[in-house]
Design a protein around this motif. Structure first.
Motif, PDB file in Angstrom:
ATOM      1  N   ALA A  73       0.853  -1.197   0.000  1.00  0.00           N
ATOM      2  CA  ALA A  73       0.000   0.000   0.000  1.00  0.00           C
ATOM      3  C   ALA A  73       0.880   1.235   0.000  1.00  0.00           C
ATOM      4  CB  ALA A  73      -0.914  -0.025   1.227  1.00  0.00           C
ATOM      5  N   PRO A  74       1.480   1.550  -1.148  1.00  0.00           N
ATOM      6  CA  PRO A  74       2.491   2.607  -1.176  1.00  0.00           C
ATOM      7  C   PRO A  74       2.017   3.963  -0.675  1.00  0.00           C
ATOM      8  CG  PRO A  74       2.493   1.407  -3.253  1.00  0.00           C
ATOM      9  CD  PRO A  74       1.324   0.900  -2.455  1.00  0.00           C
ATOM     10  N   CYS A  75       0.742   4.324  -0.923  1.00  0.00           N
ATOM     11  CA  CYS A  75       0.311   5.667  -0.484  1.00  0.00           C
ATOM     12  C   CYS A  75      -0.298   5.615   0.910  1.00  0.00           C
ATOM     13  CB  CYS A  75      -0.620   6.314  -1.501  1.00  0.00           C
ATOM     14  SG  CYS A  75      -2.271   5.591  -1.544  1.00  0.00           S
ATOM     15  N   GLY A 117      -2.865   4.086   2.007  1.00  0.00           N
ATOM     16  CA  GLY A 117      -4.321   3.990   2.110  1.00  0.00           C
ATOM     17  C   GLY A 117      -5.057   5.257   1.756  1.00  0.00           C
ATOM     18  N   ARG A 135      -4.540   7.077  -3.601  1.00  0.00           N
ATOM     19  CA  ARG A 135      -3.886   7.755  -4.726  1.00  0.00           C
ATOM     20  C   ARG A 135      -3.075   6.838  -5.623  1.00  0.00           C
ATOM     21  NH1 ARG A 135      -0.019  10.421  -2.630  1.00  0.00           N
ATOM     22  NH2 ARG A 135      -0.486  10.082  -0.453  1.00  0.00           N
ATOM     23  N   CYS A 136      -2.490   5.782  -5.075  1.00  0.00           N
ATOM     24  CA  CYS A 136      -1.504   5.039  -5.866  1.00  0.00           C
ATOM     25  C   CYS A 136      -2.120   3.940  -6.733  1.00  0.00           C
ATOM     26  CB  CYS A 136      -0.429   4.446  -4.955  1.00  0.00           C
ATOM     27  SG  CYS A 136      -1.027   3.108  -3.910  1.00  0.00           S
ATOM     28  N   GLY A 137      -3.263   3.437  -6.355  1.00  0.00           N
ATOM     29  CA  GLY A 137      -3.922   2.394  -7.162  1.00  0.00           C
ATOM     30  C   GLY A 137      -3.210   1.052  -7.128  1.00  0.00           C
ATOM     31  N   LYS A 138      -2.370   0.820  -6.114  1.00  0.00           N
ATOM     32  CA  LYS A 138      -1.558  -0.406  -6.112  1.00  0.00           C
ATOM     33  C   LYS A 138      -2.006  -1.448  -5.074  1.00  0.00           C
ATOM     34  CE  LYS A 138       1.943   1.807  -8.474  1.00  0.00           C
ATOM     35  NZ  LYS A 138       2.159   1.613  -9.861  1.00  0.00           N
ATOM     36  N   CYS A 139      -2.912  -1.096  -4.179  1.00  0.00           N
ATOM     37  CA  CYS A 139      -3.220  -2.012  -3.068  1.00  0.00           C
ATOM     38  C   CYS A 139      -4.303  -3.013  -3.490  1.00  0.00           C
ATOM     39  CB  CYS A 139      -3.651  -1.220  -1.839  1.00  0.00           C
ATOM     40  SG  CYS A 139      -5.081  -0.183  -2.153  1.00  0.00           S
ATOM     41  N   LEU A 149      -9.513  -2.048  -4.875  1.00  0.00           N
ATOM     42  CA  LEU A 149      -8.460  -1.350  -4.135  1.00  0.00           C
ATOM     43  C   LEU A 149      -8.768  -1.582  -2.658  1.00  0.00           C
ATOM     44  CD1 LEU A 149      -7.848   2.149  -5.780  1.00  0.00           C
ATOM     45  CD2 LEU A 149      -6.463   0.069  -5.913  1.00  0.00           C
ATOM     46  N   CYS A 165      -7.793  -0.301   0.048  1.00  0.00           N
ATOM     47  CA  CYS A 165      -8.010   0.836   0.953  1.00  0.00           C
ATOM     48  C   CYS A 165      -9.341   1.528   0.673  1.00  0.00           C
ATOM     49  CB  CYS A 165      -6.863   1.840   0.871  1.00  0.00           C
ATOM     50  SG  CYS A 165      -6.756   2.738  -0.675  1.00  0.00           S
TER      51      CYS A 165
END
Ligand code: FES
Length: 494
Positions: free
Chosen positions: A37-39, A41, A44-48, A58, A60
């Motif tokens: 979860a780079p941002c 939660g 914003r990052c869309g990676k989780c 997502l 978060c």
């Protein structure tokens, strides 16, 4: 009474009951199931990403309102545990010694024979704090919102389990471990030892304490309660015990000539020794080299494009694990931009120059170039790279100015850490991350911080040497230099 729902994470052995309205990410954190979860939660990052009922969500943003099975995509990570040919001196005592490098992204552990210095086992895993954000500031903010234990205890548990695993692998008992040395950046050391990290978030960003520490393990690592813990010293807010370990393993107090050491992650920490003087500094590179903040960015793990070259105008991508490309990591990003610069697909200001040929596309209303499958490089990604490389390059130049030398006067550039180990020196110089005159003087030194921690674990006199080296190092506060901003902006162009 609030409804409670069970969330199961198949394949991880983890599950948890949470109140209705909890996010899936919070549930995963409570269960100890790692979600990248780079941002942190913030959406914003869309990676989780997780998969619920066959749909990608997502985590978060996904709210739990029923019993849930959530699949977390497994990624095989590539870890950097190797160092260079450091000679490990020992104090000759018959015992086991362990060392850890607590990185923002990953944890590396080493178990050694105390009398011979021989490495008996090595272990690495992701830093479990990653589910609270990829970067230090996001994690510190989480800690300051009243959750210090959420950041320290998962790391302590991870170190304990790594230690136990390494002892099992070596056929030894954890009770034989009598020394544990730990290196890591200043924020990691604060979070691990539950010191207040707030001073790291406000000017002048100086930590509460930079001193080395020595204490009996006790509950800190219950696997070896009577062992002595040696925490390497920090130097400043963003020049930590990992840099201290690098200085020790690189022998900065004994080298001849002019040597620059750089460890690039979300911060670029660097040290320059010249004429018997050593000065260190840190520059905020941001998360681009770690794959965060990049549209298709990811860690250096299976499926990441790690290297790119162009043949006949077409990109040829090297993918970690030889699989289909899932994203791009820092070394791939640097290669792609370097190749596109040399072929005129990007100009010196960083603007993409689409010519209508195949590969060019539009993403979110801006130009982009497809590297492989669904992995592309966008105009915004290039701007992120420019910010990162501009910060590092400005740091190198100002450090040289401080020491009264030109970059061309540097005899060797030691690149520490995973990104430094895997990047292509030509791409680093072609993009201007490192001054081009230094291309043939670049030497990767692997996990130099881990090597320094190993030296401290094996020999108390090396620990003392490390303390003395860091105490005598000068610290250059780049942000306080009036010329930093101009130099940073100049360094952003290619
Ligand atoms: S979008 Fe969920 S952690 Fe970044």
């Amino acid at each position: 009474m609030q409804d409670m729902f069970k969330v199961v994470f198949p394949g991880t052995g983890r599950s948890v009951s949470v109140p209705a309205g909890t996010t899936l990410l919070a549930a995963a954190q409570a269960a100890g199931a790692d979600i990248y979860a780079p941002c942190g939660g913030s959406g914003r990052c869309g990676k989780c990403i997780a998969v619920v009922d066959g749909e990608q969500v997502l985590s978060c943003r996904h709210i739990i309102n029923s019993d849930t099975e959530a699949y977390i995509p497994r990624v095989t990570d590539r870890f950097m545990t190797g160092g260079t040919a450091v000679t490990f001196r020992t104090d000759g005592r018959s015992r086991l010694a362990a060392a850890f490098d607590v990185g923002t992204t990953s944890l590396a552990g080493y178990l050694m024979d105390g009398s011979s210095g021989q490495t008996l086992a090595v272990s690495a895993r992701l830093n479990p704090q990653q589910s609270h954000g990829a970067d230090l500031i996001t994690r510190i903010q989480y800690c300051l919102s009243g959750h210090p234990e959420d950041l320290s205890s998962p790391v302590r548990d991870a170190l304990c389990s790594m230690l136990t695993g390494m002892c099992e692998e070596a056929g030894r008992g954890t009770g034989e471990v009598d020394t544990v040395a730990i290196a890591g950046n200043t924020a990691m050391m604060h979070l691990l030892l539950e010191k207040d990290p707030k001073p790291l978030t406000v000017p002048p960003y100086m930590p509460l304490s930079v001193s080395a520490e020595r204490f009996t393990c006790g509950d800190f690592l219950p696997a070896c309660p009577s062992a002595e813990v040696r925490v390497l010293p920090c130097i400043a807010g963003f020049v930590g015990a990992d840099t201290a370990g690098c200085l020790l393993s690189a022998g900065f107090d004994r080298v001849t000539g002019t040597v620059l050491l750089i460890d690039i992650g979300t911060n670029g920490e660097m040290a320059l020794t010249h004429g018997g003087r050593c000065t260190v500094c840190s520059t905020a590179a941001g998360p681009a080299f770690e794959g965060a903040g990049i549209a298709c960015g990811m860690r250096g793990a299976e499926g990441a494009v790690s290297h790119v070259r162009f043949e006949g105008g077409q990109p040829v991508c090297e993918v970690i694990g030889g699989t289909e490309a899932r994203g791009i990591c820092g070394s791939g990003l640097l290669d792609a931009v370097s190749s596109m610069l040399s072929s005129g697909m990007i100009d010196e200001t960083g603007r993409m120059q689409p010519d209508g040929s195949s590969g060019w596309t539009r993403e979110d209303g801006a130009d982009a170039f497809i590297l492989s499958g669904e992995v592309f490089l966008s105009q915004r990604d290039i701007r992120q790279l420019q910010l990162a490389k501009g910060a590092v390059r400005a740091g190198i130049e100002l450090l040289c100015e401080e020491m009264g030398i030109e970059p061309s006067g540097i005899d060797r550039v030691l690149l520490a850490g995973a990104f430094g180990n895997y990047l292509d020196p030509h791409s680093a110089c072609a993009t201007g991350l490192i001054p081009p005159c230094l291309e043939d003087r670049i030497v990767p030194v692997g996990n130099a911080a881990g090597d320094g921690a190993r030296m401290c674990a094996l020999d108390d006199s090396e620990f003392q040497r490390c303390i003395a080296m860091t105490a005598s190092a000068g610290f250059l506060e780049l942000a306080s230099l009036p010329q930093f901003q101009d130099r940073f902006i100049e360094s952003m162009s290619f």
